[in-house]
Design a protein around this motif. Structure first.
Motif, PDB file in Angstrom:
ATOM      1  N   GLY A 122      -8.120   5.507 -17.404  1.00  0.00           N
ATOM      2  CA  GLY A 122      -9.507   5.064 -17.358  1.00  0.00           C
ATOM      3  C   GLY A 122     -10.180   5.203 -16.007  1.00  0.00           C
ATOM      4  N   GLY A 123      -9.500   5.820 -15.047  1.00  0.00           N
ATOM      5  CA  GLY A 123     -10.134   5.966 -13.751  1.00  0.00           C
ATOM      6  C   GLY A 123      -9.233   6.653 -12.761  1.00  0.00           C
ATOM      7  N   ALA A 124      -9.737   6.842 -11.559  1.00  0.00           N
ATOM      8  CA  ALA A 124      -8.997   7.525 -10.500  1.00  0.00           C
ATOM      9  C   ALA A 124      -8.077   6.542  -9.800  1.00  0.00           C
ATOM     10  N   PHE A 125      -6.815   6.578 -10.148  1.00  0.00           N
ATOM     11  CA  PHE A 125      -5.831   5.644  -9.603  1.00  0.00           C
ATOM     12  C   PHE A 125      -5.516   5.942  -8.148  1.00  0.00           C
ATOM     13  N   THR A 126      -5.910   7.127  -7.694  1.00  0.00           N
ATOM     14  CA  THR A 126      -5.587   7.527  -6.337  1.00  0.00           C
ATOM     15  C   THR A 126      -6.207   6.609  -5.283  1.00  0.00           C
ATOM     16  N   THR A 127      -7.250   5.870  -5.667  1.00  0.00           N
ATOM     17  CA  THR A 127      -7.921   5.010  -4.699  1.00  0.00           C
ATOM     18  C   THR A 127      -7.530   3.542  -4.826  1.00  0.00           C
ATOM     19  N   TYR A 128      -6.451   3.281  -5.562  1.00  0.00           N
ATOM     20  CA  TYR A 128      -6.031   1.901  -5.795  1.00  0.00           C
ATOM     21  C   TYR A 128      -4.768   1.556  -5.015  1.00  0.00           C
ATOM     22  N   THR A 129      -4.855   0.574  -4.155  1.00  0.00           N
ATOM     23  CA  THR A 129      -3.645  -0.027  -3.608  1.00  0.00           C
ATOM     24  C   THR A 129      -2.937  -0.755  -4.749  1.00  0.00           C
ATOM     25  N   THR A 130      -1.638  -0.552  -4.854  1.00  0.00           N
ATOM     26  CA  THR A 130      -0.895  -1.052  -6.013  1.00  0.00           C
ATOM     27  C   THR A 130       0.316  -1.863  -5.572  1.00  0.00           C
ATOM     28  N   ALA A 131       0.583  -2.923  -6.295  1.00  0.00           N
ATOM     29  CA  ALA A 131       1.696  -3.807  -5.972  1.00  0.00           C
ATOM     30  C   ALA A 131       2.496  -4.130  -7.222  1.00  0.00           C
ATOM     31  N   TRP A 132       3.718  -4.537  -6.996  1.00  0.00           N
ATOM     32  CA  TRP A 132       4.571  -5.085  -8.045  1.00  0.00           C
ATOM     33  C   TRP A 132       4.818  -6.556  -7.752  1.00  0.00           C
ATOM     34  N   PHE A 133       4.663  -7.361  -8.783  1.00  0.00           N
ATOM     35  CA  PHE A 133       5.010  -8.777  -8.744  1.00  0.00           C
ATOM     36  C   PHE A 133       6.012  -9.041  -9.862  1.00  0.00           C
ATOM     37  N   ARG A 134       6.661 -10.193  -9.792  1.00  0.00           N
ATOM     38  CA  ARG A 134       7.557 -10.566 -10.874  1.00  0.00           C
ATOM     39  C   ARG A 134       7.488 -12.065 -11.101  1.00  0.00           C
ATOM     40  N   GLN A 135       7.829 -12.443 -12.319  1.00  0.00           N
ATOM     41  CA  GLN A 135       7.832 -13.859 -12.659  1.00  0.00           C
ATOM     42  C   GLN A 135       9.024 -14.161 -13.542  1.00  0.00           C
ATOM     43  N   ALA A 136       9.884 -15.022 -13.038  1.00  0.00           N
ATOM     44  CA  ALA A 136      11.045 -15.471 -13.793  1.00  0.00           C
ATOM     45  C   ALA A 136      10.682 -16.734 -14.567  1.00  0.00           C
ATOM     46  N   TRP A 189      -3.328   2.537  -1.022  1.00  0.00           N
ATOM     47  CA  TRP A 189      -3.862   3.632  -1.822  1.00  0.00           C
ATOM     48  C   TRP A 189      -3.717   4.971  -1.116  1.00  0.00           C
ATOM     49  N   THR A 190      -3.685   4.959   0.206  1.00  0.00           N
ATOM     50  CA  THR A 190      -3.494   6.203   0.956  1.00  0.00           C
ATOM     51  C   THR A 190      -2.054   6.676   0.919  1.00  0.00           C
ATOM     52  N   GLY A 191      -1.141   5.799   0.478  1.00  0.00           N
ATOM     53  CA  GLY A 191       0.274   6.139   0.472  1.00  0.00           C
ATOM     54  C   GLY A 191       0.923   6.077   1.831  1.00  0.00           C
ATOM     55  N   THR A 192       0.186   5.613   2.837  1.00  0.00           N
ATOM     56  CA  THR A 192       0.699   5.632   4.209  1.00  0.00           C
ATOM     57  C   THR A 192       1.381   4.346   4.625  1.00  0.00           C
ATOM     58  N   ALA A 193       1.339   3.331   3.779  1.00  0.00           N
ATOM     59  CA  ALA A 193       1.968   2.063   4.149  1.00  0.00           C
ATOM     60  C   ALA A 193       2.570   1.401   2.926  1.00  0.00           C
ATOM     61  N   THR A 194       3.713   0.786   3.127  1.00  0.00           N
ATOM     62  CA  THR A 194       4.369   0.010   2.087  1.00  0.00           C
ATOM     63  C   THR A 194       4.769  -1.344   2.647  1.00  0.00           C
ATOM     64  N   HIS A 195       5.040  -2.276   1.773  1.00  0.00           N
ATOM     65  CA  HIS A 195       5.391  -3.637   2.161  1.00  0.00           C
ATOM     66  C   HIS A 195       6.335  -4.164   1.094  1.00  0.00           C
TER      67      HIS A 195
END
Length: 125
Positions: A26-40, A53-59
């Motif tokens: 539904g859109g250009a994902f290339t401009t989205y900063t993306t994260a993973w969360f979890r819930q137990a 979103w630039t792919g230049t940094a991770t955490h």
């Protein structure tokens, strides 16, 4: 409006690996900063990893550092979470979350406005 769909969860023995995928439509994902969360069960949602979103940094959260790797394939509109050395305490529903043009790789779930439905990861001992 970008929509997110997680896949790749399942049942794995301790020490095993899984690769989760977060596919966007539904859109250009290339401009989205993306994260993973979890819930137990019975616990609050917690941050796992994020990629700008630039792919230049991770955490990564401390428990994921060195075991999990977040990456993105913009050609496939997909962000991945490679999980190695899985432990029973990694058992949770894993969610991907995204925010357009976010300059951060924040662990704060309130900074992400797009969320997927989650995929279950179960690690047996």
């Amino acid at each position: 409006q970008v929509r997110l769909a997680e896949s790749g969860g399942g049942l794995v023995q301790a020490g095993g690996s899984l690769r989760l995928s977060c596919a966007a439509s539904g859109g250009a994902f290339t401009t989205y900063t993306t994260a993973w969360f979890r819930q137990a069960p019975g616990k609050e949602r917690e941050f796992v990893a994020a990629i700008r979103w630039t792919g230049t940094a991770t955490h990564y959260t401390d428990s994921a550092e060195g075991r999990f790797t977040i990456s993105r394939d913009n050609a496939k509109n997909t962000v991945y979470l490679q999980m190695n050395g899985l432990k029973p305490e990694d058992t949770a529903v894993y969610y991907c979350a995204a925010e357009p043009f976010a300059p951060h790789t924040s662990a704060d779930p309130n900074l992400y406005t797009r969320w997927g439905q989650g995929t279950q990861v179960t690690v047996s001992s």
